[in-house]
Motif scaffolding. Structure first.
Motif, PDB file in Angstrom:
ATOM      1  N   ALA A 133       0.849  -1.191   0.000  1.00  0.00           N
ATOM      2  CA  ALA A 133       0.000   0.000   0.000  1.00  0.00           C
ATOM      3  C   ALA A 133       0.886   1.243   0.000  1.00  0.00           C
ATOM      4  N   LEU A 134       0.567   2.171  -0.881  1.00  0.00           N
ATOM      5  CA  LEU A 134       1.220   3.484  -0.913  1.00  0.00           C
ATOM      6  C   LEU A 134       0.232   4.487  -0.338  1.00  0.00           C
ATOM      7  N   LEU A 135       0.548   5.017   0.849  1.00  0.00           N
ATOM      8  CA  LEU A 135      -0.311   5.992   1.501  1.00  0.00           C
ATOM      9  C   LEU A 135       0.335   7.365   1.395  1.00  0.00           C
ATOM     10  N   VAL A 136      -0.402   8.311   0.838  1.00  0.00           N
ATOM     11  CA  VAL A 136       0.140   9.648   0.597  1.00  0.00           C
ATOM     12  C   VAL A 136      -0.877  10.690   1.025  1.00  0.00           C
ATOM     13  N   SER A 137      -0.493  11.543   1.990  1.00  0.00           N
ATOM     14  CA  SER A 137      -1.389  12.597   2.442  1.00  0.00           C
ATOM     15  C   SER A 137      -0.563  13.768   2.938  1.00  0.00           C
ATOM     16  N   GLY A 138      -1.250  14.744   3.540  1.00  0.00           N
ATOM     17  CA  GLY A 138      -0.535  15.904   4.052  1.00  0.00           C
ATOM     18  C   GLY A 138       0.400  15.584   5.196  1.00  0.00           C
ATOM     19  N   GLY A 139       0.100  14.535   5.933  1.00  0.00           N
ATOM     20  CA  GLY A 139       0.929  14.189   7.080  1.00  0.00           C
ATOM     21  C   GLY A 139       1.683  12.892   6.951  1.00  0.00           C
ATOM     22  N   HIS A 140       1.390  12.107   5.911  1.00  0.00           N
ATOM     23  CA  HIS A 140       1.976  10.764   5.815  1.00  0.00           C
ATOM     24  C   HIS A 140       2.423  10.446   4.396  1.00  0.00           C
ATOM     25  N   THR A 141       3.550   9.782   4.299  1.00  0.00           N
ATOM     26  CA  THR A 141       3.966   9.135   3.053  1.00  0.00           C
ATOM     27  C   THR A 141       4.602   7.810   3.461  1.00  0.00           C
ATOM     28  N   HIS A 142       3.917   6.709   3.169  1.00  0.00           N
ATOM     29  CA  HIS A 142       4.364   5.390   3.634  1.00  0.00           C
ATOM     30  C   HIS A 142       4.231   4.359   2.520  1.00  0.00           C
ATOM     31  N   LEU A 143       5.133   3.394   2.543  1.00  0.00           N
ATOM     32  CA  LEU A 143       4.984   2.156   1.786  1.00  0.00           C
ATOM     33  C   LEU A 143       4.825   1.041   2.810  1.00  0.00           C
ATOM     34  N   LEU A 144       3.706   0.309   2.700  1.00  0.00           N
ATOM     35  CA  LEU A 144       3.364  -0.699   3.693  1.00  0.00           C
ATOM     36  C   LEU A 144       3.176  -2.060   3.036  1.00  0.00           C
ATOM     37  N   HIS A 145       3.549  -3.098   3.751  1.00  0.00           N
ATOM     38  CA  HIS A 145       3.261  -4.466   3.320  1.00  0.00           C
ATOM     39  C   HIS A 145       2.114  -4.972   4.186  1.00  0.00           C
ATOM     40  N   GLU A 147      -0.442  -7.974   4.891  1.00  0.00           N
ATOM     41  CA  GLU A 147      -0.764  -9.385   4.643  1.00  0.00           C
ATOM     42  C   GLU A 147      -2.172  -9.737   5.094  1.00  0.00           C
ATOM     43  N   ASP A 148      -2.654  -9.061   6.140  1.00  0.00           N
ATOM     44  CA  ASP A 148      -3.997  -9.301   6.674  1.00  0.00           C
ATOM     45  C   ASP A 148      -4.411  -8.027   7.402  1.00  0.00           C
ATOM     46  N   LEU A 149      -5.592  -7.501   7.078  1.00  0.00           N
ATOM     47  CA  LEU A 149      -6.017  -6.229   7.654  1.00  0.00           C
ATOM     48  C   LEU A 149      -6.224  -6.297   9.163  1.00  0.00           C
ATOM     49  N   ALA A 150      -6.422  -7.485   9.708  1.00  0.00           N
ATOM     50  CA  ALA A 150      -6.631  -7.626  11.148  1.00  0.00           C
ATOM     51  C   ALA A 150      -5.332  -7.873  11.904  1.00  0.00           C
ATOM     52  N   LYS A 151      -4.205  -7.895  11.184  1.00  0.00           N
ATOM     53  CA  LYS A 151      -2.924  -8.205  11.810  1.00  0.00           C
ATOM     54  C   LYS A 151      -1.952  -7.042  11.637  1.00  0.00           C
ATOM     55  N   PRO A 152      -0.814  -7.085  12.356  1.00  0.00           N
ATOM     56  CA  PRO A 152       0.157  -5.993  12.233  1.00  0.00           C
ATOM     57  C   PRO A 152       0.606  -5.776  10.790  1.00  0.00           C
ATOM     58  N   ILE A 153       0.838  -4.505  10.456  1.00  0.00           N
ATOM     59  CA  ILE A 153       1.282  -4.102   9.126  1.00  0.00           C
ATOM     60  C   ILE A 153       2.776  -3.801   9.181  1.00  0.00           C
ATOM     61  N   THR A 154       3.501  -4.172   8.140  1.00  0.00           N
ATOM     62  CA  THR A 154       4.938  -3.917   8.077  1.00  0.00           C
ATOM     63  C   THR A 154       5.206  -2.649   7.285  1.00  0.00           C
ATOM     64  N   GLU A 155       5.928  -1.722   7.892  1.00  0.00           N
ATOM     65  CA  GLU A 155       6.326  -0.511   7.169  1.00  0.00           C
ATOM     66  C   GLU A 155       7.603  -0.794   6.381  1.00  0.00           C
ATOM     67  N   LEU A 156       7.529  -0.625   5.065  1.00  0.00           N
ATOM     68  CA  LEU A 156       8.688  -0.827   4.202  1.00  0.00           C
ATOM     69  C   LEU A 156       9.506   0.449   4.058  1.00  0.00           C
ATOM     70  N   GLY A 157       8.815   1.591   4.073  1.00  0.00           N
ATOM     71  CA  GLY A 157       9.505   2.858   3.901  1.00  0.00           C
ATOM     72  C   GLY A 157       8.601   4.022   4.239  1.00  0.00           C
ATOM     73  N   THR A 158       9.221   5.175   4.488  1.00  0.00           N
ATOM     74  CA  THR A 158       8.464   6.385   4.795  1.00  0.00           C
ATOM     75  C   THR A 158       9.303   7.589   4.385  1.00  0.00           C
ATOM     76  N   THR A 159       8.756   8.777   4.558  1.00  0.00           N
ATOM     77  CA  THR A 159       9.521   9.976   4.234  1.00  0.00           C
ATOM     78  C   THR A 159      10.486  10.304   5.369  1.00  0.00           C
ATOM     79  N   VAL A 160      11.656  10.789   5.026  1.00  0.00           N
ATOM     80  CA  VAL A 160      12.639  11.166   6.039  1.00  0.00           C
ATOM     81  C   VAL A 160      12.502  12.632   6.411  1.00  0.00           C
ATOM     82  N   ASP A 161      11.616  13.362   5.701  1.00  0.00           N
ATOM     83  CA  ASP A 161      11.400  14.775   6.025  1.00  0.00           C
ATOM     84  C   ASP A 161       9.939  15.135   5.773  1.00  0.00           C
ATOM     85  N   ASP A 162       9.670  15.921   4.737  1.00  0.00           N
ATOM     86  CA  ASP A 162       8.297  16.333   4.445  1.00  0.00           C
ATOM     87  C   ASP A 162       7.484  15.198   3.847  1.00  0.00           C
TER      88      ASP A 162
END
Length: 345
Positions: A133-145, A147-162
């Motif tokens: 999942a690529l999540l992009v908003s005013g406060g967040h920029t994340h790449l997530l893995h 596997e199951d919406l009811a289980k923990p999500i793995t963060e693959l990457g995020t923004t280091v600044d803005d």
């Protein structure tokens, strides 16, 4: 099972109601949102104190409208965003959710805002497979893995600044296009040349983190370009700047998203967050997913921005997954990490 979701992490007061279908999907019963964006426009960005007061004024009327739209007196369970987000804004939604859950004597679930942006896609496109999942908003920029919406999500990457959406807002303000910046820049870019100005692509070098982002340098490059033109007494094209800036952002976001999907071995990419309503991000994602043989899933624009439906949808998946309800003593967490469980006790 009918689940209500309450969202108040930033400047939208959202209350959504869904019915769990038992097959990994939900039926939308109500989607009510009260936005305070017009109150923030004069400041060029979201003012936390203004957002908190707006939530206080809007939460009860918005919830009542949702109940009326769904034609119910109360849901079977209630989910609320506990973080991440603005501290004061979160407090309003969490306090209201606890009060209603206690008054109605129904299970209460404190959930992660970011997981909601992924879960809401199931309303349109069916059960969620393992995906990036690529999540992009005013406060967040994340790449997530996911596997199951009811289980923990793995963060693959995020923004280091803005965050990318924050960069949109700041560049729009620089160009005098107003707030929020995303829609204004998207509109201006339609009349511009995306190849007119070679703005930099941050963190795309061979030694840079494969899945992280940086947009502060790009934002500065736009400012320096405008300043150099003004010092020289030269005119510049706002549409060309908008199109070239937007292209630089979309290029990096979609390139790294497709790379993350390949690296994790999934065949589905999901877009979420308000900034993914941007036309160029969507079109370039479509092109690159087609080239890479990936399935692209993008909710309609209304569901990409913050809303209560996404929290209700995530809550329904969590309840169906057998998670224990949260305690009414659970605290909101403005800095909550996505790399945690999806429900908090």
């Amino acid at each position: 099972m009918i689940v209500m979701g309450i969202e108040s992490s930033c400047d939208e007061t959202g209350v959504g109601i869904v019915r769990w279908n038992g097959d990994g999907t939900c039926e939308l019963l109500a989607d009510e949102v009260a936005s305070s964006v017009d109150q923030h426009a004069r400041y060029g960005g979201v003012v936390p104190e203004v957002a908190s007061r707006a939530h206080l004024e809007a939460i009860v009327p918005t919830l009542r409208r949702a109940l009326a739209a769904a034609d119910i007196s109360k849901p079977d369970a209630l989910a609320v965003t506990i973080g991440p987000g603005l501290a004061g804004a979160l407090l309003v939604g969490v306090a209201a959710a606890k009060a209603y859950a206690a008054a109605w004597d129904i299970p209460f679930y404190a959930v992660n805002h970011l997981g909601g942006h992924v879960a809401v896609d199931t309303l349109e496109h069916g059960p969620m497979p393992s995906c990036v999942a690529l999540l992009v908003s005013g406060g967040h920029t994340h790449l997530l893995h996911v596997e199951d919406l009811a289980k923990p999500i793995t963060e693959l990457g995020t923004t280091v600044d803005d965050a990318a959406g924050e960069a949109f807002d700041k560049v729009a303000r620089l160009l005098g296009l107003g707030f929020p910046g995303g829609p204004a820049l998207d509109a201006a870019a339609r009349d511009g040349d995306r190849d007119a100005i070679p703005f930099p692509r941050g963190m795309t070098g061979p030694r840079d983190a494969r899945h992280d982002f940086s947009f502060s340098g790009l934002k500065t490059a736009v400012a320096r370009y405008v300043e150099s033109k003004e010092r020289a007494g030269e005119t510049y094209s706002i549409p060309d700047i908008a199109a070239s800036f937007q292209e630089a952002v979309a290029d990096v976001l979609t390139m790294k998203a497709v790379r993350a999907a390949r690296d994790t071995g999934v065949d589905t990419l999901v877009l979420g967050g308000g900034a993914t309503a941007n036309s160029r991000i969507r079109s370039l994602a479509e092109e690159r997913c087609a080239e890479a043989g990936l399935t692209l899933r993008v909710p309609k624009p209304r569901l990409c921005t913050d809303n209560g439906v996404m929290i209700a949808s995530l809550g329904a998946h969590i309840v169906a997954g057998g998670a224990a309800p949260s305690l009414l003593t659970v605290a909101s967490d403005p800095g909550l990490s996505v790399a945690t469980s999806q429900v908090f006790t």
